[in-house]
Write an enzyme that holds these catalytic residues in place. Structure first.
Site, PDB file in Angstrom:
ATOM      1  CB  VAL A   1       1.535 -19.577  10.655  1.00  0.00           C
ATOM      2  CG1 VAL A   1       1.503 -21.060  10.996  1.00  0.00           C
ATOM      3  CG2 VAL A   1       3.099 -18.994  10.523  1.00  0.00           C
TER       4      VAL A   1
ATOM      5  CD  GLU B   1      -7.855 -14.213   0.162  1.00  0.00           C
ATOM      6  OE1 GLU B   1      -9.187 -13.802   0.392  1.00  0.00           O
ATOM      7  OE2 GLU B   1      -6.885 -14.064   0.998  1.00  0.00           O
TER       8      GLU B   1
ATOM      9  CG  PHE C   1       6.536  -2.803  -8.255  1.00  0.00           C
ATOM     10  CD1 PHE C   1       7.161  -2.822  -7.036  1.00  0.00           C
ATOM     11  CD2 PHE C   1       6.722  -2.656  -9.344  1.00  0.00           C
ATOM     12  CE1 PHE C   1       8.580  -2.244  -7.333  1.00  0.00           C
ATOM     13  CE2 PHE C   1       7.989  -2.156  -9.638  1.00  0.00           C
ATOM     14  CZ  PHE C   1       8.922  -1.855  -8.498  1.00  0.00           C
TER      15      PHE C   1
ATOM     16  CB  CYS D   1      -1.430  -9.695   0.842  1.00  0.00           C
ATOM     17  SG  CYS D   1      -1.792 -11.316   1.286  1.00  0.00           S
TER      18      CYS D   1
HETATM   19  P1  NAD Z   1      -4.844 -17.561   7.485  1.00  0.00           P
HETATM   20  O1  NAD Z   1      -4.905 -16.777   8.718  1.00  0.00           O
HETATM   21  O2  NAD Z   1      -5.646 -17.737   6.747  1.00  0.00           O
HETATM   22  O3  NAD Z   1      -4.132 -18.906   8.035  1.00  0.00           O
HETATM   23  C1  NAD Z   1      -3.134 -19.200   8.907  1.00  0.00           C
HETATM   24  C2  NAD Z   1      -3.565 -20.190   9.795  1.00  0.00           C
HETATM   25  O4  NAD Z   1      -2.503 -20.592  10.619  1.00  0.00           O
HETATM   26  C3  NAD Z   1      -4.512 -20.341  10.629  1.00  0.00           C
HETATM   27  O5  NAD Z   1      -5.580 -21.061  10.771  1.00  0.00           O
HETATM   28  C4  NAD Z   1      -3.815 -20.410  12.093  1.00  0.00           C
HETATM   29  O6  NAD Z   1      -4.868 -21.072  13.057  1.00  0.00           O
HETATM   30  C5  NAD Z   1      -2.596 -21.167  12.016  1.00  0.00           C
HETATM   31  N1  NAD Z   1      -1.559 -21.101  12.700  1.00  0.00           N
HETATM   32  C6  NAD Z   1      -0.965 -19.980  13.182  1.00  0.00           C
HETATM   33  N2  NAD Z   1       0.024 -20.328  14.170  1.00  0.00           N
HETATM   34  C7  NAD Z   1       0.184 -21.636  14.259  1.00  0.00           C
HETATM   35  C8  NAD Z   1       0.977 -22.724  14.856  1.00  0.00           C
HETATM   36  N3  NAD Z   1       1.956 -22.372  15.614  1.00  0.00           N
HETATM   37  N4  NAD Z   1       0.402 -23.970  14.757  1.00  0.00           N
HETATM   38  C9  NAD Z   1      -0.297 -24.460  13.831  1.00  0.00           C
HETATM   39  N5  NAD Z   1      -1.246 -23.340  13.298  1.00  0.00           N
HETATM   40  C10 NAD Z   1      -1.018 -22.332  13.465  1.00  0.00           C
HETATM   41  O7  NAD Z   1      -3.601 -16.940   6.792  1.00  0.00           O
HETATM   42  P2  NAD Z   1      -3.495 -16.866   5.141  1.00  0.00           P
HETATM   43  O8  NAD Z   1      -4.361 -16.019   4.492  1.00  0.00           O
HETATM   44  O9  NAD Z   1      -3.401 -18.193   4.682  1.00  0.00           O
HETATM   45  O10 NAD Z   1      -1.881 -16.390   5.073  1.00  0.00           O
HETATM   46  C11 NAD Z   1      -0.852 -17.285   5.357  1.00  0.00           C
HETATM   47  C12 NAD Z   1       0.460 -16.351   5.105  1.00  0.00           C
HETATM   48  O11 NAD Z   1       0.611 -16.406   3.490  1.00  0.00           O
HETATM   49  C13 NAD Z   1       0.676 -15.059   5.451  1.00  0.00           C
HETATM   50  O12 NAD Z   1       2.049 -14.669   5.744  1.00  0.00           O
HETATM   51  C14 NAD Z   1       0.057 -14.181   4.271  1.00  0.00           C
HETATM   52  O13 NAD Z   1       0.813 -13.028   4.351  1.00  0.00           O
HETATM   53  C15 NAD Z   1       0.835 -15.034   3.098  1.00  0.00           C
HETATM   54  N6  NAD Z   1      -0.014 -14.937   2.024  1.00  0.00           N
HETATM   55  C16 NAD Z   1      -1.289 -14.674   1.718  1.00  0.00           C
HETATM   56  C17 NAD Z   1      -2.036 -14.513   0.659  1.00  0.00           C
HETATM   57  C18 NAD Z   1      -3.641 -14.608   0.640  1.00  0.00           C
HETATM   58  O14 NAD Z   1      -4.101 -14.268  -0.387  1.00  0.00           O
HETATM   59  N7  NAD Z   1      -4.185 -14.697   1.788  1.00  0.00           N
HETATM   60  C19 NAD Z   1      -1.498 -14.663  -0.380  1.00  0.00           C
HETATM   61  C20 NAD Z   1      -0.281 -14.948  -0.643  1.00  0.00           C
HETATM   62  C21 NAD Z   1       0.751 -14.923   0.691  1.00  0.00           C
HETATM   63  C1  UDX Z   2      -2.612 -10.051  -3.763  1.00  0.00           C
HETATM   64  C2  UDX Z   2      -1.748 -10.257  -4.968  1.00  0.00           C
HETATM   65  O1  UDX Z   2      -2.367 -10.155  -5.984  1.00  0.00           O
HETATM   66  C3  UDX Z   2      -1.125 -11.814  -4.795  1.00  0.00           C
HETATM   67  O2  UDX Z   2      -0.160 -12.016  -5.842  1.00  0.00           O
HETATM   68  C4  UDX Z   2      -0.659 -11.926  -3.242  1.00  0.00           C
HETATM   69  O3  UDX Z   2      -0.203 -13.241  -3.391  1.00  0.00           O
HETATM   70  C5  UDX Z   2      -1.827 -11.658  -2.277  1.00  0.00           C
HETATM   71  O4  UDX Z   2      -2.102 -10.333  -2.677  1.00  0.00           O
HETATM   72  P1  UDX Z   2      -5.230 -10.429  -3.278  1.00  0.00           P
HETATM   73  O5  UDX Z   2      -5.076  -9.293  -2.092  1.00  0.00           O
HETATM   74  O6  UDX Z   2      -5.890 -11.705  -2.956  1.00  0.00           O
HETATM   75  O7  UDX Z   2      -3.881 -10.835  -3.890  1.00  0.00           O
HETATM   76  O8  UDX Z   2      -6.242 -10.098  -4.538  1.00  0.00           O
HETATM   77  P2  UDX Z   2      -5.718  -9.028  -5.616  1.00  0.00           P
HETATM   78  O9  UDX Z   2      -6.586  -9.592  -6.931  1.00  0.00           O
HETATM   79  O10 UDX Z   2      -4.542  -8.470  -5.896  1.00  0.00           O
HETATM   80  O11 UDX Z   2      -6.641  -7.581  -5.203  1.00  0.00           O
HETATM   81  C6  UDX Z   2      -6.408  -6.786  -4.008  1.00  0.00           C
HETATM   82  C7  UDX Z   2      -7.213  -5.603  -4.135  1.00  0.00           C
HETATM   83  O12 UDX Z   2      -6.975  -4.711  -5.140  1.00  0.00           O
HETATM   84  C8  UDX Z   2      -8.859  -5.991  -4.294  1.00  0.00           C
HETATM   85  O13 UDX Z   2      -9.448  -5.254  -3.046  1.00  0.00           O
HETATM   86  C9  UDX Z   2      -9.226  -5.460  -5.332  1.00  0.00           C
HETATM   87  O14 UDX Z   2     -10.379  -5.322  -5.600  1.00  0.00           O
HETATM   88  C10 UDX Z   2      -8.131  -4.346  -5.793  1.00  0.00           C
HETATM   89  N1  UDX Z   2      -8.057  -3.890  -7.190  1.00  0.00           N
HETATM   90  C11 UDX Z   2      -7.173  -4.879  -7.932  1.00  0.00           C
HETATM   91  C12 UDX Z   2      -8.452  -2.839  -7.561  1.00  0.00           C
HETATM   92  O15 UDX Z   2      -9.070  -2.045  -6.867  1.00  0.00           O
HETATM   93  N2  UDX Z   2      -8.325  -2.383  -8.901  1.00  0.00           N
HETATM   94  C13 UDX Z   2      -7.442  -3.237  -9.780  1.00  0.00           C
HETATM   95  O16 UDX Z   2      -7.182  -2.925 -11.016  1.00  0.00           O
HETATM   96  C14 UDX Z   2      -6.934  -4.539  -9.141  1.00  0.00           C
END
Ligand code: NAD
Ligand code: UDX
Length: 483
Positions: free
Chosen positions: A89, A168, A225, A275
């Site tokens: 979540v 992403e 980092f 993030c």
């Molecule tokens: P998101 O908002 O896209 O998805 C979270 C989902 O959880 C939502 O759809 C929401 O409706 C659901 N939810 C919340 N509470 C709930 C509950 N009690 N029961 C059922 N559903 C519930 O979030 P995300 O981007 O997938 O991120 C999730 C976690 O992963 C965060 O802690 C984030 O920091 C971490 N994370 C995200 C990324 C990324 O690239 N987005 C990468 C690594 C880690």
């Molecule tokens: C990041 C971490 O990379 C990933 O490991 C973690 O799980 C979630 O957060 P994300 O935010 O999806 O991933 O994308 P990332 O490729 O890390 O880029 C983050 C931001 O930094 C973007 O806006 C990107 O454009 C920017 N960026 C990245 C720069 O401006 N310069 C760079 O050289 C690299």
């Protein structure tokens, strides 16, 4: 022993969806249920129009959905039938109350703990997939055991931390071949169960096992980092602009050192995404909670430098456009926080567009994957008002350029490199400006067409030459006249 053929993931977002789809693909012997309380999201996961755009995701979902991958809003059933429950979540930054603007909002993760406590009918492994502050596993354990004691039943819950490192835009490739998988826990059997799942496709030497707290903390530190590298190179880009150094050359020279490495050294308009900022602010808050003021201040500077970068980039645009953008059409290329995603959470485009609009500009955005509704929602989330007559989405880059004073590149979409800029130039107001917030275009070629190009981390030597030529020519003509 621990039974392990049913997995449930609570949270069908950017992490839960791709991660569980990958597990389903790699482990056909397991059934994976993804549950979420958001009905619209679940119905889109069950349609051809998935709720998130991620290259390669559609194919995997199509291959597994209805076989061993299911999307549902029935959280109770998901929890009851699973042996292993992932909590994926959202953990956003708190917007009010104690720690507002810094601390992680743990209401969703806690609600998952309470939901599991309510519906779990037998012992289960509970895995933190969400990014959480250090010691969150302890809180979940307490919620679970307190409810267990109250109900008088005897169940066991093993809590593991398994943070996700996917980025992403490259999520499917990252999940397919992760640099490492991190698993934190206390119980070796429970850890072994999760290791065995990943070992279906990840080499065992890449599966790192640590204690719970190292695992939780490592996720925040890894993001800190990475973001720190971006802020570091961005701070140097400013110095390059003042001195005649070229930040691209500096990145290459510095990154060639194997101890530093070449990745993540691209100067930009600033980092975005859901993030980096959230996790660093969280780290800062945790430092402060433990009385580590200097340590917190050190990491806070990474976020401050990023804010500064967004502001200085936009100020440079306004300044170059003769200190006024009022009523000027500005073409913005890209609104997503990076390429290959439609995600706009914390995108630098938000502040850039907001600043331009506050100065009166009419912003015409073109992004191949972002919908205007999502952009408007992000403005709203940040309490920023948008006058819709100043914020327009174009259906093509060409349309955005028609009559524009400037092009501002904010996302590094590949297609931006392939455009016919000669054609765009002919439709623009003159002088035609181009601000490359990703340092991705052929600047010399654009100058040749006639654009006044502003790159990051590079002084505008080209115009200074033009200007000098002009002065010299004017001078020689003058002297010719006098002689
Ligand atoms: P998101 O908002 O896209 O998805 C979270 C989902 O959880 C939502 O759809 C929401 O409706 C659901 N939810 C919340 N509470 C709930 C509950 N009690 N029961 C059922 N559903 C519930 O979030 P995300 O981007 O997938 O991120 C999730 C976690 O992963 C965060 O802690 C984030 O920091 C971490 N994370 C995200 C990324 C990324 O690239 N987005 C990468 C690594 C880690
Ligand atoms: C990041 C971490 O990379 C990933 O490991 C973690 O799980 C979630 O957060 P994300 O935010 O999806 O991933 O994308 P990332 O490729 O890390 O880029 C983050 C931001 O930094 C973007 O806006 C990107 O454009 C920017 N960026 C990245 C720069 O401006 N310069 C760079 O050289 C690299």
């Amino acid at each position: 022993g621990i039974r392990t053929n049913r997995i449930c993931c609570i949270g069908a977002g950017y992490v839960g969806g791709p991660t569980m789809a990958t597990i389903a693909l790699k482990c056909p012997h397991l059934q994976v249920d993804i549950v979420d309380m958001n009905e619209e999201r679940i119905s889109r996961w069950n349609s051809d129009d998935l709720p998130i755009y991620e290259p390669g995701l559609g194919e995997v979902v199509k291959a597994c959905r209805g076989k061993n991958l299911f999307f549902s809003t029935d959280v109770k059933k998901g929890v009851e039938e699973a042996d292993i429950i992932f909590a994926s979540v959202n953990t956003p930054t708190k917007t009010q109350g104690v720690g507002k603007g810094r601390a992680a909002d743990l209401r969703f993760i806690e609600s998952v703990g309470r939901t599991i406590a309510q519906f779990a009918n037998r012992s289960k492994i509970v895995i933190e997939k969400s990014t959480v502050p250090i010691k969150t596993a302890e809180a979940i354990a307490r919620v679970l055991s307190a409810n267990e004691a109250a109900s008088g039943s005897r169940k066991n819950f093993w809590i593991l931390s398994n943070p996700e490192f996917l980025a992403e835009g490259t999520a499917m490739a990252d999940l397919d071949q992760p640099d490492r998988v991190l698993i934190g826990g206390q119980d070796q059997d429970a850890i072994g169960v999760l290791v065995d799942i990943y070992a279906n496709w990840v080499p065992r030497e890449r599966i790192l096992c640590t204690n719970l707290w190292s695992s939780e903390l490592s996720k925040l530190v890894a993001n800190a980092f990475l973001a720190q590298r971006v802020s570091s190179i961005n701070s140097i880009s400013r110095l390059c602009e003042r001195t005649g150094a070229d930040v691209k050359e500096v990145s290459r020279a510095v990154g060639a050192d194997t101890r530093i490495g070449p990745k993540f050294l691209n100067a930009s308009v600033g980092f975005g995404g859901s993030c980096f900022q959230k996790d660093i602010l969280n780290l800062v808050y945790i430092c402060q909670q433990f009385g580590l003021e200097e340590e917190g201040a050190y990491w806070q500077q990474v976020v401050d430098m990023n804010d500064h970068q967004k502001v200085t980039f936009t100020s440079k645009i306004i300044q170059a456009l003769f200190n006024t953008v009022t009523k000027k059409k500005i073409a913005v290329f890209g609104f997503a926080f990076k390429k290959d995603t439609g995600d706009v959470r914390e995108t630098p485009a938000l502040l850039v567009c907001d600043m331009l609009m506050k100065d009166g500009a009419i912003v015409h955005v073109y992004d191949p994957k972002v919908a205007i509704e999502d952009a408007l929602q992000e403005f709203k989330y940040h309490d920023l008002e948008v006058n819709q007559s100043q914020f327009i989405f174009s259906t093509s880059a060409e349309e955005a350029c028609d009559g524009a004073h400037a092009i501002v590149v904010l996302t590094e979409w590949d297609e931006f490199k392939k455009y016919d800029y000669q054609k765009f130039y002919s439709k623009m107001m003159k002088p035609a400006f181009l601000f490359d917030g990703r340092n991705m275009l052929d600047h010399a070629g654009l100058e040749k067409i006639g654009f006044e190009v502003h790159a990051l981390g590079k002084a505008r030597v080209a115009t200074e030459h033009h200007h000098q030529d002009f002065v010299m020519r004017a001078g020689s003509r003058g002297s010719a006249g006098y002689s």
